[in-house]
Design an enzyme around this catalytic site. Structure first.
Site, mmCIF file in Angstrom:
data_model
loop_
_atom_site.group_PDB
_atom_site.id
_atom_site.type_symbol
_atom_site.label_atom_id
_atom_site.label_comp_id
_atom_site.label_asym_id
_atom_site.label_seq_id
_atom_site.Cartn_x
_atom_site.Cartn_y
_atom_site.Cartn_z
ATOM 1 N N GLU A 1 62.711 5.860 27.412
ATOM 2 C CA GLU A 1 62.990 4.403 27.489
ATOM 3 C C GLU A 1 63.933 4.034 28.739
ATOM 4 O O GLU A 1 65.178 4.405 28.499
ATOM 5 C CB GLU A 1 63.802 3.924 26.398
ATOM 6 C CG GLU A 1 62.694 4.091 25.102
ATOM 7 C CD GLU A 1 63.223 3.028 23.956
ATOM 8 O OE1 GLU A 1 62.243 2.554 23.259
ATOM 9 O OE2 GLU A 1 64.340 3.041 23.634
ATOM 10 N N HIS B 1 69.680 5.977 20.754
ATOM 11 C CA HIS B 1 69.206 4.855 21.446
ATOM 12 C C HIS B 1 70.434 4.242 22.382
ATOM 13 O O HIS B 1 71.536 4.334 22.188
ATOM 14 C CB HIS B 1 68.787 3.895 20.641
ATOM 15 C CG HIS B 1 68.089 2.680 21.143
ATOM 16 N ND1 HIS B 1 68.752 1.490 21.798
ATOM 17 C CD2 HIS B 1 66.693 2.446 20.962
ATOM 18 C CE1 HIS B 1 67.746 0.827 22.174
ATOM 19 N NE2 HIS B 1 66.541 1.400 21.687
HETATM 20 P P1 PGA Z 1 61.764 -3.735 23.764
HETATM 21 O O1 PGA Z 1 62.709 -2.393 23.032
HETATM 22 O O2 PGA Z 1 60.563 -3.226 23.394
HETATM 23 O O3 PGA Z 1 62.351 -4.812 23.265
HETATM 24 O O4 PGA Z 1 62.091 -3.402 25.124
HETATM 25 C C1 PGA Z 1 62.310 -0.930 22.963
HETATM 26 C C2 PGA Z 1 63.416 -0.291 22.366
HETATM 27 O O5 PGA Z 1 64.728 -0.491 22.583
HETATM 28 O O6 PGA Z 1 63.311 0.645 21.424
#
Ligand code: PGA
Length: 237
Positions: free
Chosen positions: A157, A85
């Protein structure tokens, strides 16, 4: 039907999670995985929902203060873990080599890594998004036997989208997700589930759901609010 994974990060106190669990206790959906803070796994004992970890130790040994090993996760019947992440990579300086060790450890033990990839805003502006992502995937998959790569779940992401309320256009997401799928097929002969993550909420879920290449979502903030999370799950079922 889309896969919905909740990444609750370190958002909730015990009282807040108690309330959350009470509100989702009727949830019985095999396409939902919740990744709470690991200290709270036991609070989901009476909820029929799959659980995942937010991270796993890169070490095998037992003397790793503060870490949670894959053996401990397995012993709790937790077979999914987020790895790589961007918050861990940026705040804790985790390297792609660390992510690679974790991916291998999980796959070697029949567990499923949820690998996060994505570009910074600077990388997006320089037009190198896909190259950044391909490098992240190649690094994370180094020395992983080809026959288990299809187990991996990828979460695209964009780092600039996490927690900001800024979401790429549908075309941008579609384009990146299709490229990730093609890359995995061309390089590893693998078909993978690819999720989108970054500021997914009840307001944008209908719009996002029109993108057929998105296999599901990795949801941070909105996965900590029971009513909102249930609404999103409903729209993905
Ligand atoms: P968010 O986070 O939905 O708050 O933008 C997503 C993540 O970090 O997996």
């Amino acid at each position: 039907m889309k896969l919905v994974i909740g990444n609750q990060k370190a958002y909730l106190t015990k009282e807040q999670l108690t309330d959350f669990v009470k509100k989702i206790k009727e949830l019985n959906n095999k396409n939902v995985i919740i990744c709470p803070s690991s200290i709270y796994f036991g609070m989901f004992d009476n909820v029929k929902v799959l659980l995942g970890a937010q991270d796993v130790s890169k070490f095998d040994g037992d003397a790793t203060t503060g870490d949670i090993s894959f053996k401990q996760l397995k012993s709790m019947n937790i077979n999914f873990s987020i790895v790589g992440h961007s918050e861990r990579r940026q705040l804790l300086k985790e390297s792609i080599e660390d992510t690679n060790i974790k991916v291998r450890k999980l796959l070697d033990n029949n567990m499923i890594p949820i690998l996060c990839v994505g570009e910074t805003i600077e990388e997006k502006s320089s037009g190198v998004t896909k190259q950044v992502i391909f490098d992240e995937i190649s690094g994370a998959l180094k020395d992983v036997p080809n026959n288990c790569i299809d187990k991996l779940i990828i979460a695209y992401e964009p780092i600039w989208s996490i927690g900001t309320g800024n979401v790429p256009t549908n075309d941008e997401i579609d384009n990146v997700i299709r490229s990730i799928k093609k890359f995995l097929l061309d390089e590893y002969n693998s078909n993978n589930i690819v999720l989108y993550g970054g500021s997914v909420n009840t307001k944008n879920i209908d719009e996002l759901n029109t993108v057929s290449s998105i296999d599901g979502y990795l949801i941070g903030g909105a996965s900590t609010k029971a009513v909102e999370f249930l609404q999103i799950i409903d729209k993905c079922s």
